[in-house]
Design an enzyme around this catalytic site. Sequence first.
Site, PDB file in Angstrom:
ATOM      1  N   CYS B  80      19.794  -0.583   3.587  1.00  0.00           N
ATOM      2  CA  CYS B  80      21.169  -1.071   3.764  1.00  0.00           C
ATOM      3  C   CYS B  80      21.475  -1.283   5.251  1.00  0.00           C
ATOM      4  O   CYS B  80      21.002  -2.261   5.825  1.00  0.00           O
ATOM      5  CB  CYS B  80      22.157  -0.132   3.081  1.00  0.00           C
ATOM      6  SG  CYS B  80      23.764  -0.899   2.833  1.00  0.00           S
ATOM      7  N   ARG B 107      25.801  -9.404   6.269  1.00  0.00           N
ATOM      8  CA  ARG B 107      26.440  -8.118   5.965  1.00  0.00           C
ATOM      9  C   ARG B 107      27.498  -8.272   4.874  1.00  0.00           C
ATOM     10  O   ARG B 107      28.115  -9.328   4.743  1.00  0.00           O
ATOM     11  CB  ARG B 107      27.107  -7.541   7.223  1.00  0.00           C
ATOM     12  CG  ARG B 107      26.126  -7.099   8.282  1.00  0.00           C
ATOM     13  CD  ARG B 107      26.867  -6.470   9.451  1.00  0.00           C
ATOM     14  NE  ARG B 107      27.674  -5.338   9.016  1.00  0.00           N
ATOM     15  CZ  ARG B 107      28.752  -4.898   9.667  1.00  0.00           C
ATOM     16  NH1 ARG B 107      29.161  -5.483  10.761  1.00  0.00           N
ATOM     17  NH2 ARG B 107      29.427  -3.858   9.205  1.00  0.00           N
ATOM     18  N   HIS B 171      20.299   1.297  -1.921  1.00  0.00           N
ATOM     19  CA  HIS B 171      20.054   2.711  -1.620  1.00  0.00           C
ATOM     20  C   HIS B 171      19.192   3.323  -2.711  1.00  0.00           C
ATOM     21  O   HIS B 171      19.672   3.546  -3.814  1.00  0.00           O
ATOM     22  CB  HIS B 171      21.384   3.468  -1.540  1.00  0.00           C
ATOM     23  CG  HIS B 171      22.263   2.958  -0.458  1.00  0.00           C
ATOM     24  ND1 HIS B 171      22.090   3.298   0.854  1.00  0.00           N
ATOM     25  CD2 HIS B 171      23.304   2.105  -0.492  1.00  0.00           C
ATOM     26  CE1 HIS B 171      22.994   2.686   1.599  1.00  0.00           C
ATOM     27  NE2 HIS B 171      23.746   1.952   0.802  1.00  0.00           N
ATOM     28  N   GLU B 173      18.060   6.243  -2.140  1.00  0.00           N
ATOM     29  CA  GLU B 173      18.109   7.657  -1.747  1.00  0.00           C
ATOM     30  C   GLU B 173      19.239   8.437  -2.411  1.00  0.00           C
ATOM     31  O   GLU B 173      19.237   9.655  -2.361  1.00  0.00           O
ATOM     32  CB  GLU B 173      18.202   7.786  -0.217  1.00  0.00           C
ATOM     33  CG  GLU B 173      19.536   7.402   0.414  1.00  0.00           C
ATOM     34  CD  GLU B 173      19.718   5.902   0.634  1.00  0.00           C
ATOM     35  OE1 GLU B 173      18.922   5.121   0.094  1.00  0.00           O
ATOM     36  OE2 GLU B 173      20.673   5.515   1.326  1.00  0.00           O
TER      37      GLU B 173
END
Lengths: 295, 189
Positions: B80, B107, B171, B173
């Site tokens: 990201c 972005r 993501h 994570e």
Amino acid sequence: MTDSIGTLRLKTGLAEMLKGGVIMDVTNAEQAKIAEDAGACAVMALERVPSDIRKDGGVARMTDPRIIEQIMETVSIPVMAKCRIGHFTEARVLEAMGVDYIDESEVLTPADEEFHVDKHAFTVPFVCGCRNLGEALRRIGEGAAMIRTKGEAGTGNVVEAVRHMRALMSGIKRLTILGPEELMTEAKNLGAPYELVRMVARDGKLPVPNFSAGGIATPADAALMRALGAEANFVGSGIFKSQNPAKVAKAIVRATTHWQDAKIVLEVSKDLGEPMKGLEIGSIPENERLQGRGW
Amino acid sequence: MSASVGVLALQGDYEAHAKALARCGASPLEIRRVAQLDGLAGLVIPGGESTTLLNLMRDEPWFEALRAFDARGGSVFGTCAGAILVSREVRHPAQDSLALLDATIERNAYGRQVDSFETELAVAGLAAPLGVAFIRAPRFVALGPGVEVLATHADAPVLVREGRVVAATFHPEITGADGLHAWWLRTLS
């Protein structure tokens, strides 16, 4: 698999991305730009900073959407905004505008003295204030995806934020040493959902990110709150009520990142000019303290 | 002994990455100063706010140090905000970047937080699909010829690799799906 939106993981996920950062109160596009350029990881769009709300008195409400819109158009970082406690229609308006996080905040005059917003019902995530573990878990039970200490907003005095963070952290630690048979009574005493009490007892931490707010005015305050357990800091009046907002903002960002490195906190603390004057908590009558709003 | 890895810990969800790497058997270090890059084989640049990371990276010669890290064979894995920082060109708005990856990235390309979403991705080289989150995510709008696409979502590349630089616009994570972290660790040894 179809894509899902508005899940708790996405709500807490954005809070995860804000960790280690500073969320700054701003009242117009120009301040928002100063905040972003200083390294803020998000801004809170407000009509007046808490110290002015305190000074002006009267009813404090959701900010004029036009002001929030102008701030959203100016910066590329997340924009948060506040709704009154229990005012789910203000929250719906903020969600419709596309703000990235809603703070159901004691800084505004509560709209409901009995009930908070049902935050599960929204796609946009919410942050709520707390003074202790029970209050934090009640808000999480209602769907808050981020918790912050209430502190005492608009005072530039960190003592209440410290009190609330210490109460929260010691409440969490206490749960981790209780036996399973003690947790239901603890849930009853805390006034908190049993399942959340069990979760905290197992993990030794809140199930959502835990930030600090309410009185941070200097880089050392910011580093202190990190050391006490805050994963990020909200700074309100402390920046734009100081003599040199851009410099203070930048310094507080550095101190929040490098809180374990006293030499960096030392360097950024130099020559910041006059900080906001600040208020002794004892000088504020009990019924004028913002932290008592909500339950 | 497994390779020494770090997570850039200036701001963002570095802790979530560190936990994911630890679950895969690594002992990741939190990296806050340039000097800590010495001896690392791999560095994760986590999710967070890319403008905040850029701002904090100006306090020390991070750009030079990370380009040197890349040049000496260190692997960078950006997610990201990390993907934004490693790309050659950043749009919406334009901003500085490390330019370690021959890509143009936009972005907040999917909208605001209410448009964030969870999905499952098929990733080249991974047996099981990966449950991931796109949070105020960026989008690759152009890739150089040397960039390999490892996963797509709605026809857009979302996981790419060029040499030792790996970048994900999502993501991996925060969902507990550690397949990609385990794969990245394997590429280091």
